[in-house]
Write an enzyme that holds these catalytic residues in place. Structure first.
Site, PDB file in Angstrom:
ATOM      1  N   LYS A 208       0.841  -1.200   0.000  1.00 39.70           N
ATOM      2  CA  LYS A 208       0.000   0.000   0.000  1.00 39.70           C
ATOM      3  C   LYS A 208       0.878   1.254   0.000  1.00 39.70           C
ATOM      4  CE  LYS A 208      -3.460   2.379   2.773  1.00 39.70           C
ATOM      5  NZ  LYS A 208      -4.393   2.339   3.890  1.00 39.70           N
ATOM      6  N   GLU A 214      10.503  -4.647   4.549  1.00 39.68           N
ATOM      7  CA  GLU A 214      10.597  -6.063   4.159  1.00 39.68           C
ATOM      8  C   GLU A 214      10.306  -6.221   2.661  1.00 39.68           C
ATOM      9  OE1 GLU A 214       8.880  -4.860   6.692  1.00 39.68           O
ATOM     10  OE2 GLU A 214       9.051  -6.142   8.480  1.00 39.68           O
ATOM     11  N   GLY A 270      -4.808  -1.767   5.062  1.00 39.97           N
ATOM     12  CA  GLY A 270      -4.002  -2.902   4.598  1.00 39.97           C
ATOM     13  C   GLY A 270      -4.678  -4.235   4.856  1.00 39.97           C
ATOM     14  N   ARG A 271      -5.212  -4.421   6.073  1.00 42.77           N
ATOM     15  CA  ARG A 271      -5.799  -5.724   6.413  1.00 42.77           C
ATOM     16  C   ARG A 271      -7.198  -5.901   5.816  1.00 42.77           C
ATOM     17  NH1 ARG A 271      -4.733  -2.437  10.527  1.00 42.77           N
ATOM     18  NH2 ARG A 271      -6.390  -1.591  11.838  1.00 42.77           N
ATOM     19  N   GLU A 356      -4.799  -6.777  14.697  1.00 38.77           N
ATOM     20  CA  GLU A 356      -4.280  -5.448  14.340  1.00 38.77           C
ATOM     21  C   GLU A 356      -5.406  -4.411  14.459  1.00 38.77           C
ATOM     22  OE1 GLU A 356      -0.751  -4.940  11.446  1.00 38.77           O
ATOM     23  OE2 GLU A 356      -2.429  -4.169  10.298  1.00 38.77           O
ATOM     24  N   HIS A 387      -5.535 -33.333  17.666  1.00 35.53           N
ATOM     25  CA  HIS A 387      -4.439 -34.174  18.174  1.00 35.53           C
ATOM     26  C   HIS A 387      -3.300 -33.320  18.711  1.00 35.53           C
ATOM     27  CE1 HIS A 387      -6.326 -37.844  16.762  1.00 35.53           C
ATOM     28  NE2 HIS A 387      -6.800 -37.069  15.812  1.00 35.53           N
ATOM     29  N   LYS A 511       9.288  -0.964  14.082  1.00 34.07           N
ATOM     30  CA  LYS A 511       9.872  -0.633  12.770  1.00 34.07           C
ATOM     31  C   LYS A 511      10.956   0.429  12.926  1.00 34.07           C
ATOM     32  CE  LYS A 511       5.730  -0.941   9.864  1.00 34.07           C
ATOM     33  NZ  LYS A 511       4.869  -0.128   9.012  1.00 34.07           N
TER      34      LYS A 511
HETATM   35  O1  F6P Z   1       1.979  -4.408   9.869  1.00 33.36           O
HETATM   36  C1  F6P Z   1       1.747  -3.061   9.651  1.00 33.36           C
HETATM   37  C2  F6P Z   1       1.271  -2.801   8.279  1.00 33.36           C
HETATM   38  O2  F6P Z   1       1.186  -1.442   8.157  1.00 33.36           O
HETATM   39  C3  F6P Z   1      -0.063  -3.481   7.960  1.00 33.36           C
HETATM   40  O3  F6P Z   1      -1.162  -2.776   8.401  1.00 33.36           O
HETATM   41  C4  F6P Z   1       0.017  -3.616   6.491  1.00 33.36           C
HETATM   42  O4  F6P Z   1      -0.912  -4.531   6.014  1.00 33.36           O
HETATM   43  C5  F6P Z   1       1.446  -4.052   6.324  1.00 33.36           C
HETATM   44  O5  F6P Z   1       2.168  -3.305   7.286  1.00 33.36           O
HETATM   45  C6  F6P Z   1       2.029  -3.857   4.956  1.00 33.36           C
HETATM   46  O6  F6P Z   1       1.991  -2.525   4.561  1.00 33.36           O
HETATM   47  P1  F6P Z   1       2.186  -2.107   3.047  1.00 33.36           P
HETATM   48  O7  F6P Z   1       1.086  -2.710   2.250  1.00 33.36           O
HETATM   49  O8  F6P Z   1       2.148  -0.614   3.029  1.00 33.36           O
HETATM   50  O9  F6P Z   1       3.524  -2.627   2.577  1.00 33.36           O
END
Ligand code: F6P
Length: 547
Positions: A208, A214, A270-271, A356, A387, A511
């Site tokens: 987003k 990452e 995002g979620r 979240e 199990h 972060k």
């Molecule tokens: O984990 C934090 C967060 O901001 C989430 O809300 C989001 O889904 C994720 O990081 C990834 O963010 P982006 O889509 O901006 O890379």
């Protein structure tokens, strides 16, 4: 500061606390005195049959919970969400994932602008692109067709498409290989790419913000892998990288042509984003038509949540049941236990959605809450769990409300023998719900001739509440219905608890600190203000790395 009473000072809250203190019914007794609850406590939405009869509730409990929902104006906040009001207060944003599945022609305005035409324009572009990849018309830099799709993203930009890809595997194009890379641990990308041919690989970079460390790190490494494999020609990137983002500037800065970007908007959290452009990898896997069926499924539950009366409103009921256990029984967690192998990632997806959203400890005005908020959500497919950890649910000391999810028919091209296993799978689901609810009394154990010294060990207390969600088959539409059901359940709980379910400041601190600590690891730089414990870990790490 508003002058409405805080949640735990509301008479409706106190009434529930009194009700809980006064009533200690057992589920056995509740069914004995009112067998009709087996039919009465069932709500239907779309293809979902939601049975909540095995809960520690009566008609009076439900009435009191609905009064709490009314007092906390859950439906008022719901309407504000559907109408594009900026209910994400700390980020001053609308919360409009429901517009992502609004029909063409609907009007949903944000700041006076109808967002629905834009949603459908992107869906059309996604469909055209997915079609070209699936047909082989979209080729890589060397002219070979794309056979591998690697989604790079994390959190909401990974969990949704990865979960849905697994869930809908039976509907996917088996000629194509799909991988989902999220972890900044280089092993994730390494394992995803080690047997792929760069000439046939498309990277879908999903972010987003397009700033998530990452994702940008993995995408950069993926680009190096691609260029190394294709002779280093920069222009290869255009045929092998597409981006899903709200941030065109950052996408261009990374080197991806914005003609290959599929956009979404800041009013999609995002979620809550996987039915936006973030679903592109899934759309390539299952095809545009199936993707639209998925959206139709979401819409069925949206319409239900928007219009159904409180008595039969499924997300409202499920949300209130969670409030009942979390706030009045002190339940700390909630298990989601699908009896479908295809839903193996469903609970992991729900963890972000729920935890979240509702992992908050201040109310919408910033005051510390004095009540429990979101539960720990956990679980894996049911039979495997039986199990492993079901023992604790059956005979441990904790109350763990659970959702059991099952299907009447298996999907996929199973042999007749494997199809026949489906009844055994479902028998397990029903048996677990039964055992959890009704247990086994000491008298029943004794009647089986069990020696007296073992009776206590073999007695099952019962009264473990479950909701059983049954659907005919795991289709794209049913998956959409299930997800929307949980989205709105989480919404209901956030509304009752008076928290902002749509921000996620809690992930920020880690972060920021990671960025500060990294130079200490790589360059041995002095990090001012590092606490003694972390400083000692850094020193130990550097020392071990030398060996
Ligand atoms: O984990 C934090 C967060 O901001 C989430 O809300 C989001 O889904 C994720 O990081 C990834 O963010 P982006 O889509 O901006 O890379």
């Amino acid at each position: 500061m508003s002058d409405t009473p805080r949640l735990d000072r509301r008479p409706e809250w106190t009434a529930l606390a009194d009700h809980r203190a006064q009533r200690q019914e057992r589920l056995r007794d509740l069914f004995a005195t009112d067998p009709g609850r087996a039919q009465r406590y069932v709500v239907r939405v779309g293809d979902l049959r939601i049975d909540y009869s095995k809960h520690l509730i009566t008609d009076e409990t439900l009435a009191l919970l609905r009064e709490l929902a009314s007092a906390t104006d859950v439906f008022g906040l719901r309407d504000a969400m559907f109408h594009g009001k900026k209910i994400n207060i700390t980020e001053d944003r609308a919360v409009l994932h429901t517009a992502l599945r609004a029909p063409a022609g609907a009007v949903v305005e944000v700041d006076g602008q109808n967002v629905v035409p834009g949603v459908h324009a992107v869906l059309d572009r996604m469909s055209a692109f997915a079609g070209r990849v699936r047909s082989g018309e979209w080729t890589g830099h060397t002219g070979r067709r794309i056979r591998n799709v690697v989604n790079i993203g994390i959190g909401g930009s990974d969990l949704g498409p990865a979960m849905a890809y697994e869930a809908l595997r039976a509907y996917t194009d088996r000629e194509l290989t799909f991988r989902f890379v999220s972890n900044v641990d280089g092993a994730d990308l390494h394992e995803a790419l080690r047997d792929l041919d760069p000439a046939e690989t498309l990277f879908v970079v999903a972010s987003k913000t397009f700033t998530t460390i990452e994702t940008i790190t993995n995408a950069t490494s993926a680009r190096s892998w691609l260029l190394d494999g294709l002779g280093g020609e920069e222009k290869a990137v255009a045929k092998h990288f597409v981006a899903l983002s709200t941030n065109a500037g950052k996408v261009a800065g990374f080197g991806i042509d914005t003609a290959n970007m599929f956009e979404f908007w800041d009013w999609v959290g995002g979620r809550y984003s996987f039915d936006s452009a973030i679903g592109l990898s899934l759309m390539i896997a299952i095809g545009p038509e199936r993707f639209r069926e998925l959206l139709d499924g979401f819409r069925i539950v949206d319409d239900h949540f928007r219009t159904a009366p409180a008595e039969s409103n499924a997300p409202l009921l499920m949300g209130l049941l969670g409030v009942w256990y979390g706030n009045f029984f002190d339940a700390q967690s909630h298990a989601v236990l699908p009896y479908s192998h295809y839903l193996s990632k469903f609970t992991a997806y729900l963890q972000q959605l729920d935890m979240e959203s509702n992992g908050k400890s201040v109310d919408r005005e910033g005051r510390p809450v004095r009540w429990q908020t979101g539960p720990v959500v956990w679980g894996t497919p049911g039979t495997n769990g039986q199990h492993a950890y079901y023992q604790l649910i059956h005979q441990g000391t904790k109350i763990v409300p659970a959702d059991l999810i099952g299907f009447a028919r298996p999907v996929g091209e199973l042999s007749d023998e494997l199809k026949a296993q489906h009844d055994l799978l479902t028998a397990n689901l029903f048996a677990q719900g039964q055992a959890l609810a009704f247990g086994k009394t000491a008298e029943e154990v004794r009647a089986e001739g069990v020696p007296e010294e073992q009776v206590a060990h073999r007695t099952f207390q019962g009264d473990h509440p479950t909701t059983t969600i049954l659907a005919p088959e795991l289709t794209p539409s049913v998956l959409g219905q299930l997800i929307a059901l949980y989205e709105h359940k989480v919404f209901v709980q956030g509304a009752v608890w008076d928290i902002d379910s749509f921000d996620q400041w809690g992930v920020e601190l880690g972060k920021v600190l990671a960025k500060r600590v990294e130079p200490a690891l790589t360059e041995g730089a002095e990090v001012p203000g590092l606490d003694p414990s972390t400083a000692s870990l850094v020193a130990a790490y550097r020392e071990l790395r030398k060996q």
